[in-house]
Design an enzyme around this catalytic site. Structure first.
Site, PDB file in Angstrom:
ATOM      1  N   ASP A   1     -41.888  -4.431   6.952  1.00 11.55           N
ATOM      2  CA  ASP A   1     -43.067  -3.752   7.450  1.00 11.55           C
ATOM      3  C   ASP A   1     -43.930  -3.282   6.281  1.00 11.55           C
ATOM      4  OD1 ASP A   1     -42.184  -4.060  10.022  1.00 11.55           O
ATOM      5  OD2 ASP A   1     -41.439  -2.006  10.238  1.00 11.55           O
TER       6      ASP A   1
ATOM      7  N   LYS B   1     -48.080  -4.325  10.096  1.00 14.19           N
ATOM      8  CA  LYS B   1     -48.894  -4.065  11.278  1.00 14.19           C
ATOM      9  C   LYS B   1     -49.644  -2.767  11.058  1.00 14.19           C
ATOM     10  CE  LYS B   1     -46.182  -6.255  14.986  1.00 14.19           C
ATOM     11  NZ  LYS B   1     -44.979  -6.684  14.265  1.00 14.19           N
TER      12      LYS B   1
ATOM     13  N   MET C   1     -47.016   7.351  16.683  1.00 17.22           N
ATOM     14  CA  MET C   1     -48.233   6.543  16.814  1.00 17.22           C
ATOM     15  C   MET C   1     -49.241   7.213  17.738  1.00 17.22           C
ATOM     16  SD  MET C   1     -46.340   2.833  17.086  1.00 17.22           S
ATOM     17  CE  MET C   1     -45.147   3.447  18.287  1.00 17.22           C
TER      18      MET C   1
END
Length: 280
Positions: free
Chosen positions: A63, A85, A199
């Site tokens: 990641d 991402k 998030m």
């Protein structure tokens, strides 16, 4: 054909899925995928097992939030493939990542899928495990310390407490397709219940409004932690009614925590002189 292929680019994914160009190449030994939690960011918070697995990697699919100091624990000869991402900006779609893992393992490689935090806490590790199993690829999971634990520890604010937090719930601030997550807001609004939102920076205002509308007091203590466990960590003790403003005060990954036990963050001392801690 001898030697290993160069790290695949996006246009090579369909080739990687089927093995070497010209047809499958039977490996000397079967490959394997390790879904490995890198922890919240500080290399000292990695598990011993995660470090051991990483030290044996042929290729590391990582990641964007995994630091260079953690990636450097892999062998110097190991390939590094970033599948970072970011919100609304994905280098690889999840389906492409799944095919990449399967294709690399079919080449006989030891593949470490290195994820920030824990693979099974909003890390899509379940989807990748399912893809490997469906393809007949050996896949094992190495758990990691999730960001909520690091944020709670550094702030000195417990996620559970016998008097002020008899339950803790981890939720996501957004769901698939950028729609609002389907959450049980009345349950999350109960007092003496810690709610951790991953998030959730861009949806902090809507989340706060939902919780308040469901009965949670605007004065409920809250905590926003940016870049938990990293040298530039920043934390802001605040209230539910001011959560959106606190979340918008910085950029980068952040965790939102709401609950009576977060009042302890106001009394906590910064663990190092460089840490920024503010009151909102």
């Amino acid at each position: 054909m001898s030697g290993r292929k160069a790290a695949p680019r996006r246009r090579d994914l369909i080739v990687v899925e089927g093995g070497a160009p010209g047809g499958p190449r039977p490996p000397q030994t079967p490959g394997k995928v390790w879904l490995t939690g890198a922890g919240p960011g500080d290399p000292d918070l990695m598990t011993v097992r995660a470090v051991r697995v990483l030290s044996r990697a042929d290729v590391v699919v990582h990641d964007g939030l995994v630091s260079e100091s953690i990636l450097d624990l892999a062998p110097a000869a190991a390939r590094r493939i970033s599948v970072a991402k970011r919100k609304s900006r994905h280098t690889y779609a999840q389906e492409e990542i799944n095919r990449l893992l399967v294709g690399l393992a079919r080449e006989g490689l030891i593949v470490v899928r290195l994820k920030g935090g824990d693979p099974f806490i909003f890390g899509r590790g379940g989807e990748e495990l399912e893809a490997c199993r469906a393809a007949g690829i050996d896949c094992e999971v190495v758990p990691g310390i999730t960001a909520a634990l690091a944020a709670s520890a550094s702030a000195g604010a417990p996620l559970t407490h016998r008097e002020s937090a008899q339950a803790v719930t981890f939720v996501t601030g957004h769901a698939a397709g950028e729609v609002e997550p389907d959450l049980d807001w009345p349950a999350l609004a109960r007092a003496n219940h810690t709610v951790v939102i991953y998030m959730g920076v861009s949806t902090a205002g809507r989340i706060a409004a939902r919780l308040i509308a469901a009965g949670r007091a605007p004065s409920t203590p809250a905590l926003v932690v940016f870049r938990a466990s990293r040298p530039d960590e920043r934390r802001i003790p605040t209230r539910l009614g001011d959560l959106a403003e606190a979340a918008a005060s910085d950029t980068g990954p952040a965790l939102l925590v709401v609950g009576e036990a977060m009042s302890a963050a106001l009394a906590s001392l910064a663990p190092n002189p460089g840490l920024r801690e503010e009151r909102a």
